[in-house]
Design a protein around this motif. Sequence first.
Motif, PDB file in Angstrom:
ATOM      1  N   SER A  65       0.828  -1.206   0.000  1.00 32.82           N
ATOM      2  CA  SER A  65       0.000   0.000   0.000  1.00 32.82           C
ATOM      3  C   SER A  65       0.863   1.258   0.000  1.00 32.82           C
ATOM      4  CB  SER A  65      -0.922   0.008   1.222  1.00 32.82           C
ATOM      5  OG  SER A  65      -1.792  -1.107   1.216  1.00 32.82           O
ATOM      6  N   LEU A  66       1.943   1.238   0.767  1.00 33.15           N
ATOM      7  CA  LEU A  66       2.866   2.372   0.772  1.00 33.15           C
ATOM      8  C   LEU A  66       3.489   2.587  -0.598  1.00 33.15           C
ATOM      9  CD1 LEU A  66       4.694   1.982   4.211  1.00 33.15           C
ATOM     10  CD2 LEU A  66       3.381   3.965   3.456  1.00 33.15           C
ATOM     11  N   VAL A  67       3.847   1.502  -1.255  1.00 29.31           N
ATOM     12  CA  VAL A  67       4.396   1.604  -2.614  1.00 29.31           C
ATOM     13  C   VAL A  67       3.368   2.223  -3.556  1.00 29.31           C
ATOM     14  CG1 VAL A  67       5.225   0.283  -4.606  1.00 29.31           C
ATOM     15  CG2 VAL A  67       6.008  -0.317  -2.301  1.00 29.31           C
ATOM     16  N   ALA A  85       9.336   6.012   4.924  1.00 31.16           N
ATOM     17  CA  ALA A  85       8.629   4.911   5.585  1.00 31.16           C
ATOM     18  C   ALA A  85       8.994   3.541   5.013  1.00 31.16           C
ATOM     19  CB  ALA A  85       7.116   5.126   5.477  1.00 31.16           C
ATOM     20  N   LEU A  86       9.217   3.470   3.715  1.00 33.00           N
ATOM     21  CA  LEU A  86       9.399   2.162   3.076  1.00 33.00           C
ATOM     22  C   LEU A  86      10.585   1.355   3.623  1.00 33.00           C
ATOM     23  CD1 LEU A  86       8.424   2.787  -0.653  1.00 33.00           C
ATOM     24  CD2 LEU A  86       7.382   1.172   0.954  1.00 33.00           C
ATOM     25  N   SER A 128       1.768   6.712  -6.860  1.00 33.60           N
ATOM     26  CA  SER A 128       0.734   7.624  -7.356  1.00 33.60           C
ATOM     27  C   SER A 128       1.070   9.076  -7.024  1.00 33.60           C
ATOM     28  CB  SER A 128      -0.633   7.254  -6.769  1.00 33.60           C
ATOM     29  OG  SER A 128      -0.610   7.330  -5.349  1.00 33.60           O
ATOM     30  N   THR A 129       1.712   9.296  -5.864  1.00 29.42           N
ATOM     31  CA  THR A 129       2.124  10.654  -5.498  1.00 29.42           C
ATOM     32  C   THR A 129       3.223  11.160  -6.422  1.00 29.42           C
ATOM     33  OG1 THR A 129       1.599  10.154  -3.181  1.00 29.42           O
ATOM     34  CG2 THR A 129       2.924  12.108  -3.603  1.00 29.42           C
ATOM     35  N   LEU A 130       4.196  10.320  -6.699  1.00 30.59           N
ATOM     36  CA  LEU A 130       5.279  10.703  -7.603  1.00 30.59           C
ATOM     37  C   LEU A 130       4.761  10.964  -9.011  1.00 30.59           C
ATOM     38  CD1 LEU A 130       8.329  11.124  -7.883  1.00 30.59           C
ATOM     39  CD2 LEU A 130       8.521   8.682  -8.439  1.00 30.59           C
ATOM     40  N   MET A 134      -6.863   3.768  -3.286  1.00 33.75           N
ATOM     41  CA  MET A 134      -6.772   2.316  -3.105  1.00 33.75           C
ATOM     42  C   MET A 134      -5.714   1.964  -2.062  1.00 33.75           C
ATOM     43  SD  MET A 134      -7.068   1.220  -7.134  1.00 33.75           S
ATOM     44  CE  MET A 134      -6.619  -0.493  -6.813  1.00 33.75           C
ATOM     45  N   GLY A 135      -4.556   2.648  -2.130  1.00 31.46           N
ATOM     46  CA  GLY A 135      -3.496   2.378  -1.156  1.00 31.46           C
ATOM     47  C   GLY A 135      -3.916   2.729   0.259  1.00 31.46           C
TER      48      GLY A 135
END
Length: 409
Positions: free
Chosen positions: A94-96, A190-191, A101-103, A123-124
């Motif tokens: 979900s973080l990915v 975070a990743l 999507s942000t990038l 969705m994330g």
Amino acid sequence: MSAAAESISPLLIDKDYELNRWLFVTALFMASLNLRPIVSSIAPVLISIQHDLGLSGAVSSLLVSIPVLCMGILAPFSVKLSDTLGIEQVITFSLVLIGGSTLLRLFIHSASLLFFTTLLSGMGIAMMGPLLSGFIKKHMADRAPSMIAIYSMALALGAAIGSSFTSPLHWMLHSWQMSLSFWVIPVILALPLWFLVLKRQPSSSQLNSAVSYGKSLELPWQKGRAWILAVQFGMLSLVFYSLLGWLPLILIGAGASKLHAGLMVTLFALIQIPSGTVVQQLLKRHPSRQNWLIVSSMMQAAGLLLIYFSTYLWLAVFICGLGSGMLFALLNLLPVELTTSPEEAASWAAMTQCIGFLIGASGPLLTGYLHDRMEHFNAGILAMVFISIAMGILTLTMRSEENLKILSK
């Protein structure tokens, strides 16, 4: 084994446990921090987005509504996915998805791509949100109130920094695309933590969370307590998102200047950051969850009543914001405490958020509709007052023998 080895071994075990604990707490905070900036960063640059992409007000409002609807519609699917892959794996994925999507917003030059990134981020957020409750239950159940406080604080902080710093970023970077894509940085931070969490999982956890606990995940549709929590979360979401969308205009209508209205909106966001910690400390002094749910509901109602009567607006916003934040912390704590396993906690949270966010998404629309019909916000404010009072009354129905110890312990 030698005596020296026997004396060192427990120390190594304790050190490893302590390292895991701090890793899990930090990973929880950083994941929670990423649940709101991609939504709260839209409003500060919305005028520029509308101008560049030719969006109407109604269409551009979907940039906030789509993630909220995703949180409601897709929350149950996160439980099924974690049944197959595991809680930690789905949170990492979900973080990915949120980060990607942000990038991608850096390259937006059309409305269709902007809405596509909004859908992906929604969705994330929808997949990760309910599973954080399961993560707390699995790794930190003995410290659930403090972990929910950290979760709530990170969530409020993410919303506050997204809404507060996007506009200055837009001013410095001269690009709303760059200011929106800036919020990939918390994901990047975070990743690595979550990759470490995955590496430190036992092999049984990596295979399948359902196998580890010997049962498949099911949403608690047949449990009355789960429905009460879901409806309460929906009531809270309806009030919160109504205020998120309309509070500046509500305050201006109550007599505040535009400058003071903007500052009070900032206060409303900031006061929710420590609200989870406030709940944690209050529970240490008086541990009844039920009593604090009622108090928080009445605080929210009292703040809204002061706004309705256009009096003590700063105090009204303070009380309303603190009550709203405390309610959020308590309603996220109960699915953890009223369940017996991480998977069950995640399924309760998924159902709560599914119903809650679907109800909450209607709040801004209903408030706007009442304003259009009556040309003032009084009816909408009174509706939110009654909803807040109803939340407190609904809490009284939760005194079954099964959860009496939890609510009043």
